[in-house]
Design a protein around this motif. Structure first.
Motif, mmCIF file in Angstrom:
data_model
loop_
_atom_site.group_PDB
_atom_site.id
_atom_site.type_symbol
_atom_site.label_atom_id
_atom_site.label_comp_id
_atom_site.label_asym_id
_atom_site.label_seq_id
_atom_site.Cartn_x
_atom_site.Cartn_y
_atom_site.Cartn_z
ATOM 1 N N ILE A 106 46.332 -142.188 47.385
ATOM 2 C CA ILE A 106 46.799 -141.219 48.381
ATOM 3 C C ILE A 106 46.484 -139.800 47.927
ATOM 4 N N ASP A 107 46.712 -139.505 46.645
ATOM 5 C CA ASP A 107 46.382 -138.175 46.120
ATOM 6 C C ASP A 107 44.900 -137.880 46.283
ATOM 7 N N ALA B 247 52.471 -149.204 42.784
ATOM 8 C CA ALA B 247 52.880 -147.852 43.194
ATOM 9 C C ALA B 247 51.986 -146.794 42.557
ATOM 10 N N LYS B 248 51.556 -147.013 41.320
ATOM 11 C CA LYS B 248 50.665 -146.057 40.642
ATOM 12 C C LYS B 248 49.302 -146.022 41.339
ATOM 13 N N MET C 176 48.665 -146.873 44.453
ATOM 14 C CA MET C 176 48.853 -146.264 45.766
ATOM 15 C C MET C 176 48.956 -144.744 45.650
ATOM 16 N N ARG C 177 49.735 -144.274 44.681
ATOM 17 C CA ARG C 177 49.913 -142.835 44.495
ATOM 18 C C ARG C 177 48.565 -142.159 44.219
ATOM 19 N N GLU C 178 47.770 -142.742 43.331
ATOM 20 C CA GLU C 178 46.478 -142.132 43.004
ATOM 21 C C GLU C 178 45.511 -142.181 44.184
ATOM 22 N N ALA D 121 49.658 -131.966 52.120
ATOM 23 C CA ALA D 121 50.264 -133.133 52.763
ATOM 24 C C ALA D 121 50.643 -132.873 54.228
#
Length: 132
Positions: A82-83, A75-76, A78-80, A94
């Motif tokens: 996507i950001d 999840a970390k 993926m979050r980075e 977004a």
């Protein structure tokens, strides 16, 4: 912590297999890859070593094989990713991405309902008085 290095699609594909399996050897990753990819043992081994060098995976020797595990929560990562994508493609906004996805990919009735539930929940949270 500094931002994560970018992952090429092939390395991300290998990392996702390790995440899904929890831990894996080169041979196990190779067996999980689609046969149509045509990757060989050495190539998969190279991808796993790169992921280890970049800090995404750790490796521990078990017998004659190395067993790879995630060093970071998926999840970390993926979050980075996507950001980073939002920053590069949409100046960090977004909404243009959401509009693009909805227009070009569409939503099923079930997805529309899930989105409605999420939006209602966000609206309620924003309407609640601050409890601090």
């Amino acid at each position: 912590m500094s931002p994560l290095p970018n992952l090429p699609r092939s390395e991300l594909e290998v990392a996702r297999i390790v995440w899904r399996l929890g831990s894996a050897t080169v041979r196990q990753v190779l067996e999980e890859l689609p046969k149509t990819r045509g990757l060989d043992f050495k190539t998969v081994q190279t991808y796993l070593r790169r992921l280890e060098a970049k800090g995404f995976l750790s490796a521990k020797r078990q017998g004659r094989s190395k067993v790879y595990r995630s060093r970071l929560r998926p999840a970390k990562v993926m979050r980075e990713m996507i950001d980073d994508f939002l920053d590069r493609m949409f100046d960090g906004e977004a909404m243009p991405l959401l509009q693009h996805l909805i227009r070009d990919r569409g939503l099923s009735e079930e997805e529309v309902e899930q989105l409605r539930v999420l939006l209602n929940r966000l609206e309620r949270e924003n309407d609640e008085p601050d409890k601090s």
